[in-house]
Motif scaffolding. Sequence first.
Motif, mmCIF file in Angstrom:
data_model
loop_
_atom_site.group_PDB
_atom_site.id
_atom_site.type_symbol
_atom_site.label_atom_id
_atom_site.label_comp_id
_atom_site.label_asym_id
_atom_site.label_seq_id
_atom_site.Cartn_x
_atom_site.Cartn_y
_atom_site.Cartn_z
ATOM 1 N N ILE A 1 0.832 -1.198 0.000
ATOM 2 C CA ILE A 1 0.000 0.000 0.000
ATOM 3 C C ILE A 1 0.871 1.253 0.000
ATOM 4 O O ILE A 1 2.065 1.207 0.317
ATOM 5 N N THR A 2 0.252 2.367 -0.359
ATOM 6 C CA THR A 2 0.901 3.675 -0.305
ATOM 7 C C THR A 2 0.067 4.600 0.571
ATOM 8 O O THR A 2 -1.165 4.610 0.462
ATOM 9 N N ILE A 3 0.734 5.345 1.431
ATOM 10 C CA ILE A 3 0.100 6.308 2.327
ATOM 11 C C ILE A 3 0.577 7.713 1.970
ATOM 12 O O ILE A 3 1.772 7.933 1.766
ATOM 13 N N HIS A 4 -0.333 8.663 1.903
ATOM 14 C CA HIS A 4 -0.014 10.067 1.631
ATOM 15 C C HIS A 4 -0.365 10.941 2.822
ATOM 16 O O HIS A 4 -1.354 10.685 3.525
ATOM 17 N N ASP A 5 0.418 12.005 3.007
ATOM 18 C CA ASP A 5 0.024 13.066 3.935
ATOM 19 C C ASP A 5 -0.725 14.126 3.140
ATOM 20 O O ASP A 5 -1.137 13.899 1.995
ATOM 21 N N VAL A 6 -0.905 15.309 3.709
ATOM 22 C CA VAL A 6 -1.542 16.411 3.003
ATOM 23 C C VAL A 6 -0.450 17.277 2.390
ATOM 24 O O VAL A 6 0.431 17.758 3.116
ATOM 25 N N PRO A 7 -0.451 17.472 1.078
ATOM 26 C CA PRO A 7 0.557 18.327 0.457
ATOM 27 C C PRO A 7 0.610 19.704 1.121
ATOM 28 O O PRO A 7 -0.418 20.246 1.543
ATOM 29 N N SER A 8 1.815 20.250 1.201
ATOM 30 C CA SER A 8 2.037 21.485 1.964
ATOM 31 C C SER A 8 1.174 22.640 1.495
ATOM 32 O O SER A 8 0.648 23.410 2.315
ATOM 33 N N ASP A 9 1.020 22.787 0.180
ATOM 34 C CA ASP A 9 0.240 23.925 -0.323
ATOM 35 C C ASP A 9 -1.226 23.800 0.051
ATOM 36 O O ASP A 9 -1.886 24.809 0.345
ATOM 37 N N LEU A 10 -1.735 22.576 0.081
ATOM 38 C CA LEU A 10 -3.126 22.389 0.470
ATOM 39 C C LEU A 10 -3.303 22.616 1.970
ATOM 40 O O LEU A 10 -4.296 23.213 2.399
ATOM 41 N N LEU A 11 -2.347 22.160 2.756
ATOM 42 C CA LEU A 11 -2.449 22.355 4.203
ATOM 43 C C LEU A 11 -2.375 23.838 4.555
ATOM 44 O O LEU A 11 -3.020 24.291 5.510
ATOM 45 N N ALA A 12 -1.610 24.599 3.766
ATOM 46 C CA ALA A 12 -1.457 26.032 4.025
ATOM 47 C C ALA A 12 -2.579 26.866 3.410
ATOM 48 O O ALA A 12 -2.666 28.070 3.664
ATOM 49 N N SER A 13 -3.437 26.242 2.601
ATOM 50 C CA SER A 13 -4.526 26.970 1.950
ATOM 51 C C SER A 13 -5.564 27.426 2.961
ATOM 52 O O SER A 13 -5.566 26.989 4.131
ATOM 53 N N GLU A 14 -6.461 28.274 2.508
ATOM 54 C CA GLU A 14 -7.508 28.767 3.406
ATOM 55 C C GLU A 14 -8.351 27.613 3.947
ATOM 56 O O GLU A 14 -8.630 27.547 5.151
ATOM 57 N N LEU A 15 -8.736 26.675 3.058
ATOM 58 C CA LEU A 15 -9.518 25.530 3.504
ATOM 59 C C LEU A 15 -8.701 24.649 4.435
ATOM 60 O O LEU A 15 -9.210 24.164 5.452
ATOM 61 N N GLY A 16 -7.420 24.465 4.098
ATOM 62 C CA GLY A 16 -6.558 23.653 4.948
ATOM 63 C C GLY A 16 -6.451 24.206 6.351
ATOM 64 O O GLY A 16 -6.507 23.453 7.338
ATOM 65 N N GLN A 17 -6.306 25.496 6.469
ATOM 66 C CA GLN A 17 -6.204 26.122 7.782
ATOM 67 C C GLN A 17 -7.532 26.079 8.526
ATOM 68 O O GLN A 17 -7.568 25.932 9.755
ATOM 69 N N GLN A 18 -8.642 26.183 7.786
ATOM 70 C CA GLN A 18 -9.951 26.053 8.428
ATOM 71 C C GLN A 18 -10.127 24.659 9.012
ATOM 72 O O GLN A 18 -10.608 24.498 10.132
ATOM 73 N N ILE A 19 -9.702 23.647 8.238
ATOM 74 C CA ILE A 19 -9.821 22.271 8.712
ATOM 75 C C ILE A 19 -8.891 22.040 9.899
ATOM 76 O O ILE A 19 -9.265 21.391 10.879
ATOM 77 N N MET A 20 -7.678 22.577 9.811
ATOM 78 C CA MET A 20 -6.718 22.402 10.900
ATOM 79 C C MET A 20 -7.253 22.980 12.209
ATOM 80 O O MET A 20 -7.028 22.414 13.289
ATOM 81 N N LYS A 21 -7.982 24.089 12.110
ATOM 82 C CA LYS A 21 -8.494 24.760 13.301
ATOM 83 C C LYS A 21 -9.934 24.366 13.633
ATOM 84 O O LYS A 21 -10.505 24.887 14.592
ATOM 85 N N ALA A 22 -10.484 23.464 12.852
ATOM 86 C CA ALA A 22 -11.877 23.062 13.071
ATOM 87 C C ALA A 22 -12.019 22.322 14.399
ATOM 88 O O ALA A 22 -11.042 21.756 14.915
ATOM 89 N N PRO A 23 -13.215 22.332 14.956
ATOM 90 C CA PRO A 23 -13.431 21.610 16.224
ATOM 91 C C PRO A 23 -12.984 20.157 16.122
ATOM 92 O O PRO A 23 -13.369 19.440 15.192
ATOM 93 N N GLY A 24 -12.146 19.754 17.069
ATOM 94 C CA GLY A 24 -11.690 18.371 17.105
ATOM 95 C C GLY A 24 -10.393 18.103 16.382
ATOM 96 O O GLY A 24 -9.925 16.962 16.376
ATOM 97 N N HIS A 25 -9.782 19.125 15.784
ATOM 98 C CA HIS A 25 -8.526 18.925 15.072
ATOM 99 C C HIS A 25 -7.381 19.663 15.763
ATOM 100 O O HIS A 25 -7.595 20.594 16.537
ATOM 101 N N ALA A 26 -6.165 19.226 15.454
ATOM 102 C CA ALA A 26 -4.952 19.856 15.961
ATOM 103 C C ALA A 26 -3.847 19.617 14.936
ATOM 104 O O ALA A 26 -3.932 18.672 14.140
ATOM 105 N N PRO A 27 -2.811 20.449 14.908
ATOM 106 C CA PRO A 27 -1.708 20.246 13.950
ATOM 107 C C PRO A 27 -0.979 18.938 14.217
ATOM 108 O O PRO A 27 -0.885 18.483 15.359
#
Length: 351
Positions: free
Chosen positions: A212-238
């Motif tokens: 199998i292959t496992i991926h993380d979240v690409p840096s540009d997506l994690l830094a995007s507006e949606l990525g930051q919203q998800i990172m800060k969403a209830p129940g999430h942490a970096p």
Amino acid sequence: MLKKTLLGCALSLAPLITNAQTTLTAETTTPGSTPHYIDSTLAAVLASAGVATMQITEGATLTNSVQAVAEGRLDMAPAPLILPFLMSRGIGPYSGIGPDKGAELAANIRVIFFNAGSAQILGYYNSNPIEDIRDLSGKRIWNGPPRGAALTSGRAMIQLLSGIKDGEGYEGIQSPWPDTVPTITGGGVDAWTIPEGLPSGREIAIAASGGITIHDVPSDLLASELGQQIMKAPGHAPYSVPIEAFRKAYDGNDITVVVDDDSFDSFATAFGQIVPAGMGEQLVYDIVTAFLAGEERFLTGSPRGPFVRMSFGDIDGVSQGACGAVQIKMHPGAIRAYEDAGHTIADCLRP
């Protein structure tokens, strides 16, 4: 759903258990998961310290466990922090109880320590590869159990990677936790996204049927507006782990890990170990004092120990996924135990 009850920790601890003054009822997830490791280790620590015996039911649905703690029917459970948030508003899996009752129940929850031991990943079999994780249109993707925090995070992951929603751009497949591995290995999905600890016994079991292959979240997506919203969403942490350490955790298994820099980056599922607000302060103090004293046992008792990100030091709230959208309080007995051990607690976590 398969459930199993464990009394205390192990028969080898029986002489110590007889000295415990309290029996605590607890529910946790399936074996091989981070919450299960934490709870089973906590049971051993509390028994060894003569503080309490934990009677643990495995394979629980944490949505139900959190409500049971809030209602005072259960002494302890690991809680994805999004669940008390949803309960406080009477929405999502708690829509049936409504906002007023939900707020009342959520106010009866207290955290005794935090962890963020599982990070959202995307995986697929090398025999049926995903050519571009940013284009998941038309795929069948296992994205969580039928309801709860993991499903919310799984759907967020696919939306972040590919910009599509469950039931619109792709077909989300759900199954109860005990059926996750057979559902995936049975070939009925093209990919899966799961919050996993490191190393994940579930991913190792899936890889036993083929590489199998496992991926993380690409840096540009994690830094995007949606990525930051998800990172800060209830129940999430970096969440970030050096890629060498991440890959080393899977040595000897047919698991390829793909990142775009020198670390595996994603959003973690923030957890708090919860008890009812009315639990005795001295009992909670003794539990947390034993927990803090057992740090080495937690960190070395399993290969995943170094990565569970448990709160053995100062607690600022934000790093633990609290003090933002999630407004949850620590138990006074836990605060006193941390402070007596020389640690600081953020004011936003005080009742």
